[in-house]
Write a protein that holds these residues in place. Structure first.
Motif, PDB file in Angstrom:
ATOM      1  N   PRO A 182      -4.473   4.329  -3.015  1.00  0.00           N
ATOM      2  CA  PRO A 182      -3.676   3.541  -2.078  1.00  0.00           C
ATOM      3  C   PRO A 182      -3.551   2.059  -2.447  1.00  0.00           C
ATOM      4  CG  PRO A 182      -5.137   5.003  -0.892  1.00  0.00           C
ATOM      5  CD  PRO A 182      -5.528   5.083  -2.341  1.00  0.00           C
ATOM      6  N   LYS A 183      -4.551   1.518  -3.141  1.00  0.00           N
ATOM      7  CA  LYS A 183      -4.457   0.114  -3.548  1.00  0.00           C
ATOM      8  C   LYS A 183      -3.353  -0.099  -4.568  1.00  0.00           C
ATOM      9  CE  LYS A 183      -9.206  -1.148  -2.567  1.00  0.00           C
ATOM     10  NZ  LYS A 183     -10.481  -1.624  -3.100  1.00  0.00           N
ATOM     11  N   GLY A 200       0.114   1.803  -2.493  1.00  0.00           N
ATOM     12  CA  GLY A 200       0.469   1.206  -1.196  1.00  0.00           C
ATOM     13  C   GLY A 200       1.495   0.091  -1.295  1.00  0.00           C
ATOM     14  N   PRO A 201       1.290  -0.902  -2.168  1.00  0.00           N
ATOM     15  CA  PRO A 201       2.273  -1.976  -2.285  1.00  0.00           C
ATOM     16  C   PRO A 201       3.652  -1.485  -2.741  1.00  0.00           C
ATOM     17  CG  PRO A 201       0.180  -2.673  -3.204  1.00  0.00           C
ATOM     18  CD  PRO A 201       0.064  -1.200  -2.915  1.00  0.00           C
ATOM     19  N   MET A 229       4.981   1.443  -1.909  1.00  0.00           N
ATOM     20  CA  MET A 229       5.613   2.006  -0.712  1.00  0.00           C
ATOM     21  C   MET A 229       5.973   0.923   0.301  1.00  0.00           C
ATOM     22  SD  MET A 229       3.576   5.602  -0.241  1.00  0.00           S
ATOM     23  CE  MET A 229       1.923   5.003  -0.601  1.00  0.00           C
ATOM     24  N   GLN A 230       5.184  -0.157   0.348  1.00  0.00           N
ATOM     25  CA  GLN A 230       5.537  -1.265   1.228  1.00  0.00           C
ATOM     26  C   GLN A 230       6.824  -1.932   0.762  1.00  0.00           C
ATOM     27  OE1 GLN A 230       1.809  -3.434   0.914  1.00  0.00           O
ATOM     28  NE2 GLN A 230       1.283  -2.926   3.033  1.00  0.00           N
ATOM     29  N   ALA A 231       6.997  -2.034  -0.555  1.00  0.00           N
ATOM     30  CA  ALA A 231       8.196  -2.666  -1.102  1.00  0.00           C
ATOM     31  C   ALA A 231       9.432  -1.796  -0.885  1.00  0.00           C
ATOM     32  CB  ALA A 231       8.008  -2.954  -2.593  1.00  0.00           C
ATOM     33  N   ASN A 232       9.261  -0.484  -0.945  1.00  0.00           N
ATOM     34  CA  ASN A 232      10.365   0.443  -0.715  1.00  0.00           C
ATOM     35  C   ASN A 232       9.783   1.792  -0.319  1.00  0.00           C
ATOM     36  OD1 ASN A 232      12.524   2.183  -0.698  1.00  0.00           O
ATOM     37  ND2 ASN A 232      13.382   1.486  -2.632  1.00  0.00           N
ATOM     38  N   PRO A 233       9.826   2.124   0.970  1.00  0.00           N
ATOM     39  CA  PRO A 233       9.243   3.382   1.421  1.00  0.00           C
ATOM     40  C   PRO A 233       9.791   4.624   0.712  1.00  0.00           C
ATOM     41  CG  PRO A 233       9.712   1.988   3.307  1.00  0.00           C
ATOM     42  CD  PRO A 233      10.320   1.313   2.091  1.00  0.00           C
ATOM     43  N   ALA A 262       7.931   6.481  -2.112  1.00  0.00           N
ATOM     44  CA  ALA A 262       6.874   7.452  -1.846  1.00  0.00           C
ATOM     45  C   ALA A 262       7.223   8.825  -2.408  1.00  0.00           C
ATOM     46  CB  ALA A 262       6.602   7.553  -0.350  1.00  0.00           C
ATOM     47  N   ILE A 317      11.901  -2.142  -7.268  1.00  0.00           N
ATOM     48  CA  ILE A 317      10.622  -2.793  -6.947  1.00  0.00           C
ATOM     49  C   ILE A 317      10.276  -3.754  -8.076  1.00  0.00           C
ATOM     50  CG2 ILE A 317       8.151  -2.344  -6.633  1.00  0.00           C
ATOM     51  CD1 ILE A 317       9.041   0.454  -5.589  1.00  0.00           C
ATOM     52  N   ILE A 342       4.660  -5.343  -9.039  1.00  0.00           N
ATOM     53  CA  ILE A 342       4.117  -4.475  -7.987  1.00  0.00           C
ATOM     54  C   ILE A 342       3.860  -3.068  -8.534  1.00  0.00           C
ATOM     55  CG2 ILE A 342       4.666  -3.338  -5.784  1.00  0.00           C
ATOM     56  CD1 ILE A 342       6.034  -5.953  -4.945  1.00  0.00           C
TER      57      ILE A 342
END
Length: 138
Positions: free
Chosen positions: A67-68, A71-72, A74-78, A81, A114, A118
């Motif tokens: 996730p580390k 995670g970023p 997916m935060q930048a573009n879901p 995922a 992205i 990232i």
């Protein structure tokens, strides 16, 4: 692009491995676990096809993530995922040569808009080269 590793899209990184399919995936799994990466699934595709009465040369699939690192992304573009968790396949071709394939972090960055910084933690080239004595991408 077609090589003796099979036809594959340019976005898929394909490299030879110095080890058998099983040993390639074993070595990757051990390396990833050592660095705290979660192994979500390991699938022996050859074994699964044999259960269905079909034959296939050795082919294994490893699904993993952290996730580390993811995670970023997916935060930048879901929608990114869909490319996560990361995956690697290893297979043996008709000449008994073993290959591994995976998506590069750069491909994921480009495909989902992205920033490369990232997606950089998703880059598998270094670990795969180190762990598998892998040849250059084909």
């Amino acid at each position: 692009m077609t090589t003796n590793s099979g036809k594959h899209p340019a976005d898929v990184v394909v490299r030879s491995s110095a080890y058998s399919v099983k040993e390639s995936i074993d070595r990757l799994e051990d390396f990833l676990k050592h660095y705290g990466v979660t192994i979500y699934a390991r699938i022996d595709q050859q074994g699964e096809l044999e259960k269905a009465g079909l034959s296939l040369a050795p082919l294994e699939y490893l699904l993993f993530g952290n996730p580390k690192a993811g995670g970023p992304v997916m935060q930048a573009n879901p929608v990114a995922a869909i490319a996560l968790p990361l995956k690697v396949i290893a297979w043996e071709d008709a000449d008994k040569k073993v290959w591994v394939a995976y998506y590069s972090g750069a491909m994921i960055a480009a495909a989902f808009g992205i920033p490369a910084s990232i997606a950089a933690p998703l880059d598998l080239d270094g670990p795969i080269g180190k762990v598998l004595n892998a040849g250059p991408a084909v």
